[in-house]
Each structure stands twice: as C-alpha cells, then as structure tokens.
Design an enzyme around this catalytic site. Sequence first.
Site, PDB file in Angstrom:
ATOM      1  N   ASP A 175      62.406 -86.271 -54.203  1.00 24.37           N
ATOM      2  CA  ASP A 175      62.023 -86.913 -52.933  1.00 24.37           C
ATOM      3  C   ASP A 175      60.575 -86.603 -52.536  1.00 24.37           C
ATOM      4  O   ASP A 175      59.881 -87.464 -51.991  1.00 24.37           O
ATOM      5  CB  ASP A 175      62.967 -86.468 -51.802  1.00 24.37           C
ATOM      6  CG  ASP A 175      64.350 -87.095 -51.935  1.00 24.37           C
ATOM      7  OD1 ASP A 175      64.511 -88.034 -52.742  1.00 24.37           O
ATOM      8  OD2 ASP A 175      65.278 -86.643 -51.244  1.00 24.37           O
ATOM      9  N   THR A 194      67.650 -82.100 -57.326  1.00 20.83           N
ATOM     10  CA  THR A 194      68.867 -82.618 -57.954  1.00 20.83           C
ATOM     11  C   THR A 194      69.033 -82.090 -59.370  1.00 20.83           C
ATOM     12  O   THR A 194      70.149 -81.950 -59.866  1.00 20.83           O
ATOM     13  CB  THR A 194      68.821 -84.162 -57.932  1.00 20.83           C
ATOM     14  OG1 THR A 194      68.815 -84.564 -56.569  1.00 20.83           O
ATOM     15  CG2 THR A 194      70.014 -84.785 -58.621  1.00 20.83           C
TER      16      THR A 194
HETATM   17  N1  LIG Z   1      66.651 -86.588 -56.886  1.00 23.63           N
HETATM   18  C1  LIG Z   1      66.362 -85.566 -56.072  1.00 23.63           C
HETATM   19  O1  LIG Z   1      65.902 -84.543 -56.530  1.00 23.63           O
HETATM   20  C2  LIG Z   1      66.594 -85.777 -54.603  1.00 23.63           C
HETATM   21  C3  LIG Z   1      66.822 -84.539 -53.798  1.00 23.63           C
HETATM   22  N2  LIG Z   1      67.190 -84.914 -52.448  1.00 23.63           N
HETATM   23  C4  LIG Z   1      65.573 -83.665 -53.712  1.00 23.63           C
HETATM   24  O2  LIG Z   1      64.511 -84.158 -53.565  1.00 23.63           O
HETATM   25  O3  LIG Z   1      65.683 -82.456 -53.758  1.00 23.63           O
END
Ligand SMILES: NC(=O)C[C@H](N)C(=O)O
Length: 326
Positions: free
Chosen positions: A93, A13
């Site tokens: 994640d 993210t």
């Molecule tokens: N906050 C994040 O980075 C979640 C994202 N889905 C990832 O792990 O790449």
Amino acid sequence: MKKHIIIIATGGTIAGSGEAGKAADYQAGRIDVSEIVRSVPAISHLAELTTIQLCNIDSNDMTEDTWLRLRDQINAFGSDPDVDGIVVTHGTDTLEETAFFLNLTVNHRKPVVLTGSMRPATAASADGPMNLYQAVALAASEEAVNAGVLAVFSDTIYSGRDIQKINSYKTDAFEIGDFGCLGYMRDDQVYFLSKTDKPHTADSIFAQAELSALPKVAIAYYHCGADRQTLELLSERCDGLVIAGSGSGNYSSEWKETIHRLAETKIIVRSSRVLQGIVFDSPFFDPGHDTIPSYTLSPQKARILLMLALSVTGEREQIRTIFETY
Ligand SMILES: NC(=O)C[C@H](N)C(=O)O
C-alpha cells in the site's frame, strides 16, 4: 563466492496470515521473516542471507520515524565490507513512498531492493516467495549497483522514484506511469532495459543530511465543491502543503484565491491526482508563481520531497530547484 544480502523485514501482506489457502481475508505483518525465507529454500542458492525484523506492520502504519530507522540501518550496511546488498520486504500500500524516501536518503551505492506481495503467505498461490526470490537475485546483481533504490514485483524491475501501485486487487499491482519499467527478471536473471536519470542515493543532497525528525506536510485533495476551509485547516497544522489538483494540478477559483493567500507564509506544491502526465507552472491557476510544480511526482511522492526539502531549507526558490532536480 556468494554475495551477502541483508533482508530487512517490515511486514505487509508478504508476512500476512489468514485462513489456509484463501487470499482475501488475512492480517498483514504476522509472520516472521526467518519463516518467510525458510518457505523459499531456493533463495539460499542465490546468496548468504542475514535477516532482520525491523517491525511487522501493515504498511499503512509506516511512519516517518520508522523510515528514518530503516534508512539508518541501510546506511550502516553501506560501510560494512561484508554486505553486498539489501532487500526490504514491505506492504504494497505504501511501498512506493518508502522506496522514494530511501531513494533520496540512502548514502551509498549498494543495491537496495524493495518487494512485497498481494497475497498473504498462507494463500494457495502466494506471490511473495517468487517476489522475494527475485528481489534477492537483483540485490546480488552487479547491475543493481548505483541504480538507485529499486523494487521488484511480478517479474518486473521498477525504480523507487517512479513506482506506483495502480491496482488494488491484482497480483500485478504496480506500474510506472509514463516511463515504463526499468527491466524484467527471468527467474533469477536480471534484464535491465534502462536506468533512471534523476540523482539518487549517494548523489542526492539528502543523503548526507542530518534528519532526526521530518517537517509536517499534508496533502489537500481537490474535488468538485472542495471548500477553502480544508486548505486553511491543513495549512494551520503543517509546515508545507501539497495540492493534489485535478488535471494538470488545477482547482477552483476559490482554491486559487486561498492558495495565493496561504503561499505568503507556506510552501505549497501543486501536483495532480491524475496518474500520468506532468505538472508545470500554470499561468492561469498560479499567475503569481506562488506554488511549486511537482512535475512527474504523485502527490504522495511530492509530499516526501517537500518534507526533505523543508528539512534543509525554507527558501522557496531553492525548493523549486529541488523539485526541478529530483
Ligand atoms: N498487499 C499489501 O501488502 C497490502 C497491505 N495492506 C500492506 O500494505 O501492508
């Protein structure tokens, strides 16, 4: 003289992009690391930076192969006298898994710091820039030398062994179960409160191991009514199995009987789906000592340690010692 810090970007993210200002709908792993760094001009006061885009993915697409490539890259910088520390940007994640893997396999003592964000780079109040700024400050700090692989998130320093995502929504998404954080950041100032006692990086037996592919280990999640077939099917396809048991690594009598049988040919680790506490040997659930307790490791971290353990030995008692040690 300024320290030289390498930023290895993997996506997440922190490199996410969505509708301007909004935090909810976005795609992770869209923005190039050089652009992210440019958005935090103050970073250049902290260190000389070199950026590397290893991949640009949602961290749910992280694989063992990418871990191995990342580890090789980080190890190569260990012997480069021009490099002082490494920052890895990563999705939140699975950040805790990559952090633990690197904590066990990096072969030098230079600072390695992971960070990420909960809001995409295009959000009105993105948390990535400050997290990245503080990760670079920590990687440039003498105090982070030989501290194991670290993570920085929301002004807090975590150990790669113990960090765990505990909130799926808030920007303060991480915690360390029972053990507390290792310290805090005050802007670019580092305040360590404690260091981890467990062997890591250059002191880990896996740091020098030839790892070209990792054995297959699956996690079987126990719940009321879970049937024995889940265990049988997973064990057929894997070299080892981690049980995410209830309570202190517990399960039904049906699972108890099946685990006893499967343990004749497979290494099985008992961990818990509960966030805090410790899993020990259990005279009731495992009277024959067929399984190995994960102690304070979560199921996903126990899986990493079992994969690494199986890549150096198939001996149950040696693997038991590895779980006691790491
Ligand atoms: N906050 C994040 O980075 C979640 C994202 N889905 C990832 O792990 O790449």
